[in-house]
Design an enzyme around this catalytic site. Sequence first.
Site, PDB file in Angstrom:
ATOM      1  N   LYS A 118       0.825  -1.219   0.000  1.00  0.00           N
ATOM      2  CA  LYS A 118       0.000   0.000   0.000  1.00  0.00           C
ATOM      3  C   LYS A 118       0.850   1.256   0.000  1.00  0.00           C
ATOM      4  CE  LYS A 118      -4.306  -1.669   1.316  1.00  0.00           C
ATOM      5  NZ  LYS A 118      -5.595  -1.501   1.808  1.00  0.00           N
ATOM      6  N   LYS A 201      -5.185  -9.007  -6.280  1.00  0.00           N
ATOM      7  CA  LYS A 201      -6.471  -9.340  -5.653  1.00  0.00           C
ATOM      8  C   LYS A 201      -7.530  -8.288  -5.975  1.00  0.00           C
ATOM      9  CE  LYS A 201      -6.710  -7.261  -1.145  1.00  0.00           C
ATOM     10  NZ  LYS A 201      -7.506  -7.229   0.026  1.00  0.00           N
ATOM     11  N   LYS A 204     -11.648  -3.147  -2.980  1.00  0.00           N
ATOM     12  CA  LYS A 204     -12.642  -2.062  -3.029  1.00  0.00           C
ATOM     13  C   LYS A 204     -12.073  -0.839  -3.715  1.00  0.00           C
ATOM     14  CE  LYS A 204     -14.026  -2.773   1.724  1.00  0.00           C
ATOM     15  NZ  LYS A 204     -12.713  -3.094   2.308  1.00  0.00           N
TER      16      LYS A 204
HETATM   17  N1  AQP Z   1     -10.115 -10.252  -2.989  1.00  0.00           N
HETATM   18  C1  AQP Z   1     -10.408 -10.835  -1.840  1.00  0.00           C
HETATM   19  N2  AQP Z   1     -10.551 -12.180  -1.773  1.00  0.00           N
HETATM   20  C2  AQP Z   1     -10.869 -12.789  -0.599  1.00  0.00           C
HETATM   21  N3  AQP Z   1     -11.044 -12.116   0.555  1.00  0.00           N
HETATM   22  C3  AQP Z   1     -10.905 -10.788   0.515  1.00  0.00           C
HETATM   23  N4  AQP Z   1     -11.026  -9.843   1.476  1.00  0.00           N
HETATM   24  C4  AQP Z   1     -10.811  -8.622   0.938  1.00  0.00           C
HETATM   25  N5  AQP Z   1     -10.541  -8.729  -0.372  1.00  0.00           N
HETATM   26  C5  AQP Z   1     -10.598 -10.072  -0.659  1.00  0.00           C
HETATM   27  C6  AQP Z   1     -11.343 -10.147   2.860  1.00  0.00           C
HETATM   28  O1  AQP Z   1     -12.399  -9.322   3.272  1.00  0.00           O
HETATM   29  C7  AQP Z   1     -12.214  -9.013   4.652  1.00  0.00           C
HETATM   30  C8  AQP Z   1     -12.300  -7.539   4.852  1.00  0.00           C
HETATM   31  O2  AQP Z   1     -11.208  -6.910   4.234  1.00  0.00           O
HETATM   32  P1  AQP Z   1     -11.014  -5.353   4.423  1.00  0.00           P
HETATM   33  O3  AQP Z   1     -12.032  -4.648   3.640  1.00  0.00           O
HETATM   34  O4  AQP Z   1     -11.026  -5.006   5.837  1.00  0.00           O
HETATM   35  O5  AQP Z   1      -9.557  -5.090   3.935  1.00  0.00           O
HETATM   36  P2  AQP Z   1      -8.819  -5.423   2.614  1.00  0.00           P
HETATM   37  O6  AQP Z   1      -8.452  -6.861   2.605  1.00  0.00           O
HETATM   38  O7  AQP Z   1      -7.701  -4.436   2.503  1.00  0.00           O
HETATM   39  O8  AQP Z   1      -9.931  -5.147   1.502  1.00  0.00           O
HETATM   40  P3  AQP Z   1      -9.842  -4.356   0.198  1.00  0.00           P
HETATM   41  O9  AQP Z   1     -11.118  -4.620  -0.522  1.00  0.00           O
HETATM   42  O10 AQP Z   1      -8.573  -4.688  -0.544  1.00  0.00           O
HETATM   43  O11 AQP Z   1      -9.842  -2.861   0.688  1.00  0.00           O
HETATM   44  P4  AQP Z   1      -8.899  -1.658   0.280  1.00  0.00           P
HETATM   45  O12 AQP Z   1      -8.908  -1.632  -1.226  1.00  0.00           O
HETATM   46  O13 AQP Z   1      -9.536  -0.421   0.837  1.00  0.00           O
HETATM   47  O14 AQP Z   1      -7.584  -1.931   0.881  1.00  0.00           O
HETATM   48  C9  AQP Z   1     -10.871  -9.587   5.066  1.00  0.00           C
HETATM   49  O15 AQP Z   1     -11.081 -10.812   5.736  1.00  0.00           O
HETATM   50  C10 AQP Z   1     -10.173  -9.801   3.761  1.00  0.00           C
HETATM   51  O16 AQP Z   1      -9.255 -10.866   3.834  1.00  0.00           O
END
Ligand code: AQP
Length: 340
Positions: A118, A201, A204
């Site tokens: 990040k 991956k 969001k």
């Molecule tokens: N692509 C994914 N596949 C499987 N699991 C996922 N999770 C997130 N993306 C995937 C799981 O969702 C839960 C919540 O995650 P989070 O929103 O707290 O944080 P993150 O993993 O950083 O999610 P994002 O979507 O990638 O957010 P941004 O873009 O804002 O950083 C966790 O259990 C995560 O593993």
Amino acid sequence: MTQVAHTPRVFSGIKPSGGLTLGNYLGAIKRWVDMQGPDFETVYCVVDLHAITVWQDPAELANATREVAAGMLASGIDPKGSVLFNQAQVPAHTQLAWIFNCVARVGWMNRMTQFKDKAGKNAEKVSLGLYAYPALMASDILLYHGTHVPVGEDQKQHVELTRDIATKFNHDYGVDFFPTPEPIIDGPATRVMNLRDGTKKMSKSGESDMERINMTDDADKIAKKFKKARTDPEPLPETLDGLKDRPEARNLVDIFAALSDQTPEAVIGEYAGAGWGKFKPALADLAVAKLAPISAEMARLMNDPAEIDRLLANGAERAEEIAQPILRKTYDIVGLVSSR
Ligand code: AQP
């Protein structure tokens, strides 16, 4: 001193840093729903304090917090059986996080791959909160003496860090107080990949909307995104082994498997030899069938934000009942005088 005895307790959370994606649903929420029941106490949190580690527009953050809560409710999180709340309403999270900031070592934080991803080349300019975020995550889990943490693959390292923090705390203070929680990473969709690049991956906050399925996408959008999803020219193979080195194809098969509660082997069994012209529309239909009722319910809930706020407030009160005795005991162990 022994650990607090209780039923195995699940803790997990989602950041309201944007709208929910299919990755959040399959990697987290769908599995959280399945863990509800007599075997576990389940505590689920909208981790808004994690979201602000990068800039969030205040009005959008408030909206996303309610929308993530609505997504959890619409997917089947039961606000009576589970404890569902947003992190900012339970200040004990940040109180324990400070103590853990003083337990965790800088060297441990430097190894966190998510921070490196990040921060990228910008490491000097990102917030201190983004760097310290895994200690707050350890606090989220250990504040409830969480024993099981269902997460996607990307969060494995942070749960391992939580175990290291619990172990070091217990060792430094000569207690057996914090449990060492287990990451629960299972099923076919522990890492749902970006639809335009199967090596990244689905997130969001990814750059293009076409790379992810949002929980609020309508049927046309879902069909369009799967149709345009990057693949290769080969048809689906006869066995799962044939998907090695085909990350985009593997991702679509895994998504199909997770949405239909089958194994990827079973999906390949059904679609062996099929081309994308057959598989992609079937996947889109399946995704629409599963997601449309959830997004309709989310929209209904979002029409009554006061009701969401009421549920979150109620969840926060129940969360505090579990958290306060654990925080108080932690203060005692550390020697922080708490005389009122
Ligand atoms: N692509 C994914 N596949 C499987 N699991 C996922 N999770 C997130 N993306 C995937 C799981 O969702 C839960 C919540 O995650 P989070 O929103 O707290 O944080 P993150 O993993 O950083 O999610 P994002 O979507 O990638 O957010 P941004 O873009 O804002 O950083 C966790 O259990 C995560 O593993």
